[in-house]
Design a protein around this motif. Structure first.
Motif, PDB file in Angstrom:
ATOM      1  N   GLU A  40     -11.092  -5.347  -6.183  1.00 61.76           N
ATOM      2  CA  GLU A  40      -9.840  -4.583  -6.142  1.00 61.76           C
ATOM      3  C   GLU A  40      -9.041  -5.046  -4.934  1.00 61.76           C
ATOM      4  O   GLU A  40      -9.610  -5.360  -3.882  1.00 61.76           O
ATOM      5  CB  GLU A  40     -10.109  -3.089  -6.022  1.00 61.76           C
ATOM      6  N   ILE A  41      -7.716  -5.068  -5.099  1.00 59.77           N
ATOM      7  CA  ILE A  41      -6.844  -5.510  -4.015  1.00 59.77           C
ATOM      8  C   ILE A  41      -5.722  -4.494  -3.823  1.00 59.77           C
ATOM      9  O   ILE A  41      -5.036  -4.142  -4.788  1.00 59.77           O
ATOM     10  CB  ILE A  41      -6.249  -6.899  -4.309  1.00 59.77           C
ATOM     11  N   PHE A  42      -5.567  -4.025  -2.591  1.00 60.18           N
ATOM     12  CA  PHE A  42      -4.532  -3.037  -2.270  1.00 60.18           C
ATOM     13  C   PHE A  42      -3.529  -3.647  -1.294  1.00 60.18           C
ATOM     14  O   PHE A  42      -3.912  -4.301  -0.317  1.00 60.18           O
ATOM     15  CB  PHE A  42      -5.152  -1.783  -1.650  1.00 60.18           C
ATOM     16  N   GLY A  43      -2.246  -3.424  -1.577  1.00 63.96           N
ATOM     17  CA  GLY A  43      -1.183  -3.876  -0.697  1.00 63.96           C
ATOM     18  C   GLY A  43      -0.482  -2.695  -0.062  1.00 63.96           C
ATOM     19  O   GLY A  43      -0.607  -1.549  -0.520  1.00 63.96           O
ATOM     20  N   TYR A  44       0.313  -2.988   0.981  1.00 64.43           N
ATOM     21  CA  TYR A  44       0.954  -1.925   1.766  1.00 64.43           C
ATOM     22  C   TYR A  44       2.327  -2.378   2.241  1.00 64.43           C
ATOM     23  O   TYR A  44       2.560  -3.570   2.469  1.00 64.43           O
ATOM     24  CB  TYR A  44       0.084  -1.585   2.991  1.00 64.43           C
ATOM     25  N   PRO A  45       3.230  -1.423   2.439  1.00 68.03           N
ATOM     26  CA  PRO A  45       4.497  -1.771   3.078  1.00 68.03           C
ATOM     27  C   PRO A  45       4.244  -2.276   4.504  1.00 68.03           C
ATOM     28  O   PRO A  45       3.325  -1.811   5.187  1.00 68.03           O
ATOM     29  CB  PRO A  45       5.264  -0.438   3.093  1.00 68.03           C
ATOM     30  N   ARG A  46       5.062  -3.210   4.964  1.00 70.12           N
ATOM     31  CA  ARG A  46       4.883  -3.763   6.313  1.00 70.12           C
ATOM     32  C   ARG A  46       4.977  -2.697   7.389  1.00 70.12           C
ATOM     33  O   ARG A  46       4.282  -2.772   8.412  1.00 70.12           O
ATOM     34  CB  ARG A  46       5.937  -4.843   6.597  1.00 70.12           C
ATOM     35  N   GLU A  47       5.851  -1.701   7.175  1.00 71.45           N
ATOM     36  CA  GLU A  47       6.016  -0.680   8.204  1.00 71.45           C
ATOM     37  C   GLU A  47       4.811   0.257   8.271  1.00 71.45           C
ATOM     38  O   GLU A  47       4.614   0.952   9.270  1.00 71.45           O
ATOM     39  CB  GLU A  47       7.295   0.123   7.970  1.00 71.45           C
ATOM     40  N   VAL A  48       4.006   0.289   7.229  1.00 68.77           N
ATOM     41  CA  VAL A  48       2.800   1.112   7.208  1.00 68.77           C
ATOM     42  C   VAL A  48       1.614   0.338   7.767  1.00 68.77           C
ATOM     43  O   VAL A  48       0.844   0.841   8.588  1.00 68.77           O
ATOM     44  CB  VAL A  48       2.496   1.592   5.770  1.00 68.77           C
ATOM     45  N   PHE A  49       1.468  -0.899   7.311  1.00 65.96           N
ATOM     46  CA  PHE A  49       0.368  -1.750   7.732  1.00 65.96           C
ATOM     47  C   PHE A  49       0.950  -3.113   8.090  1.00 65.96           C
ATOM     48  O   PHE A  49       1.161  -3.959   7.225  1.00 65.96           O
ATOM     49  CB  PHE A  49      -0.657  -1.866   6.602  1.00 65.96           C
ATOM     50  N   PRO A  50       1.237  -3.353   9.360  1.00 70.15           N
ATOM     51  CA  PRO A  50       1.820  -4.633   9.763  1.00 70.15           C
ATOM     52  C   PRO A  50       0.857  -5.780   9.459  1.00 70.15           C
ATOM     53  O   PRO A  50      -0.360  -5.578   9.388  1.00 70.15           O
ATOM     54  CB  PRO A  50       2.012  -4.475  11.281  1.00 70.15           C
ATOM     55  N   PRO A  51       1.367  -6.982   9.256  1.00 72.15           N
ATOM     56  CA  PRO A  51       0.487  -8.137   9.106  1.00 72.15           C
ATOM     57  C   PRO A  51      -0.502  -8.193  10.271  1.00 72.15           C
ATOM     58  O   PRO A  51      -0.096  -8.203  11.438  1.00 72.15           O
ATOM     59  CB  PRO A  51       1.457  -9.320   9.121  1.00 72.15           C
ATOM     60  N   THR A  52      -1.795  -8.213   9.940  1.00 69.11           N
ATOM     61  CA  THR A  52      -2.836  -7.990  10.951  1.00 69.11           C
ATOM     62  C   THR A  52      -3.954  -9.014  10.826  1.00 69.11           C
ATOM     63  O   THR A  52      -4.467  -9.257   9.733  1.00 69.11           O
ATOM     64  CB  THR A  52      -3.410  -6.567  10.804  1.00 69.11           C
ATOM     65  N   ASP A  53      -4.337  -9.592  11.965  1.00 71.31           N
ATOM     66  CA  ASP A  53      -5.435 -10.559  11.997  1.00 71.31           C
ATOM     67  C   ASP A  53      -6.151 -10.478  13.333  1.00 71.31           C
ATOM     68  O   ASP A  53      -5.602 -10.023  14.325  1.00 71.31           O
ATOM     69  CB  ASP A  53      -4.910 -11.980  11.751  1.00 71.31           C
TER      70      ASP A  53
END
Length: 389
Positions: free
Chosen positions: A139-152
């Motif tokens: 399963e793959i879940f996506g998010y708005p950038r303002e909710v979950f910023p690109p993170t590494d």
């Protein structure tokens, strides 16, 4: 203990390009045939952000890429897709700096991470959650950038029914030096929320370790790197920090006043330290062909034949010292012992940092640092600057 998966490929997010290690799972050399055609591939070829918190983005293309383990370039070539130079990066699960968390129920969560570096047309920092089920489903879940910023290069710590995500490198223009990103992933709904914190945070931290205390009421953050801002190179985090999970207050546990120096070419260009060390190693083990190739590359870059004898002595100061054994997974680090104190040299593409892990006379520290600066300048036929950190 938790930390992000790493790789020895440079990270955009750090201009000094010094990622290490790898967290990628081993995959079969030849992936299973894809259950879709070119038209469906093109529909899901590119990364996308979620519209809701979360948005289920599971699709045959991405699920196959998760299992296949091939990179975006290879997938695009296989389906004769458009060039990333014009169409933008392709979605990819061949990533560095993602976190991997095994849940008690057998599921595994793989979060965020980046593919390659800014110079690669498929470079992208992700903000998704991939769930591997025990039965093989993905399963793959996506998010708005303002909710979950690109993170590494974050950490992910399991706390009850939530996963606490701390830190990130992120895109250079989106970092907040002095602030520490803390997010919570709800394992029931997969919604992500930002957690406001107080106290004294470590700052914009990445590639650290995060350990849940025995009583489960706090997370201790250690090691890693910090972005000090002001267009400065990332620096090592030499202190320990505690995040209280009841109050969400940060506490600084240590205040190590270790002397530190940073060395960089005055012309702002990448250094040749790694190349020099590689050539020295080839010479030591007798790999003549590889040595000749490395020497030719150095000769072209420096404009003169490299002085490998001097390179061998780069981290061997004139003052009395002992060489320390190499540590596992520290290919970019050299350690020596001076009067019982560890002096550590950490190399990256754009800088070299020296840390004295204790107390030495200031004159001793200055002598080691100045001799290193002078040797670097001689080695590369370029003035080196030295900065106190």
């Amino acid at each position: 203990m938790s930390s992000a998966d790493d790789d020895d490929v440079p990270s955009e997010a750090e201009a000094d390009a010094d990622n290490e290690g790898d967290g990628e799972e081993e995959v079969a050399a030849e992936p299973t045939p894809p259950p879709f055609g070119r038209e469906e591939f093109l529909e899901w070829r590119s990364p996308r952000y979620g519209a809701t918190n979360p948005e289920r983005l599971t699709n045959p293309v991405w699920a196959w890429l998760v299992d296949a383990g091939i990179n975006a370039w290879a997938a695009n070539k296989r389906f004769d897709g458009p060039s990333a130079l014009g169409a933008g990066p392709g979605w990819c699960f061949d990533r560095f700096g993602r976190s991997t968390t095994a849940l008690p129920d057998g599921r595994t969560l793989l979060i965020g991470g980046e593919h390659e570096d800014y110079y690669d047309p498929d470079f992208f920092i992700y903000n998704d959650v991939v769930v591997r089920h025990p039965d093989g489903r993905v399963e793959i879940f996506g998010y708005p950038r303002e909710v979950f910023p690109p993170t590494d290069f974050h950490s992910a710590t399991l706390v009850g029914d939530r996963l606490i995500l701390i830190g990130s490198i992120g895109y250079a223009g989106e970092r907040r030096p002095g602030h520490t990103q803390v997010l919570a992933l709800d394992l029931a709904t997969f919604a992500i929320a930002t957690i406001p914190t107080g106290g004294t945070p470590p700052g914009w931290i990445c590639r650290h370790t995060a350990t849940l205390t025995d009583d489960g009421r706090a997370i201790v953050v250690q090691h890693g790197k910090l972005d000090p801002g002001e267009d400065r190179s990332m620096v090592e985090n030499i202190d320990d920090w505690r995040l209280d999970l009841d109050t969400w207050e940060w506490q600084r546990l240590t205040d190590r006043r270790w002397p530190r120096r940073e060395f960089a070419r005055s012309d702002g260009k990448p250094n040749y330290v790694w190349n020099m060390q590689q050539a020295c190693w080839y010479r030591k083990i007798g790999w003549a062909d590889q040595l000749a190739e490395e020497l030719a590359s150095l000769d072209e870059g420096l404009g003169v034949p490299p002085d490998l004898d001097l390179a061998e002595q780069l981290f061997r100061p004139s003052i009395a010292h002992e060489a320390c054994p190499e540590e596992e997974d520290s290919y970019d680090t050299t350690r020596i012992l001076v009067d019982g104190v560890i002096v550590r040299f950490v190399r990256s593409s754009y800088s070299l940092q020296m840390t004295v892990e204790g107390e030495l006379p200031e004159a001793t520290v200055d002598a080691i640092a100045e001799e290193l600066r002078e040797r670097l300048s001689r080695l590369e036929h370029c003035d080196y600057s030295m900065t106190r950190l």
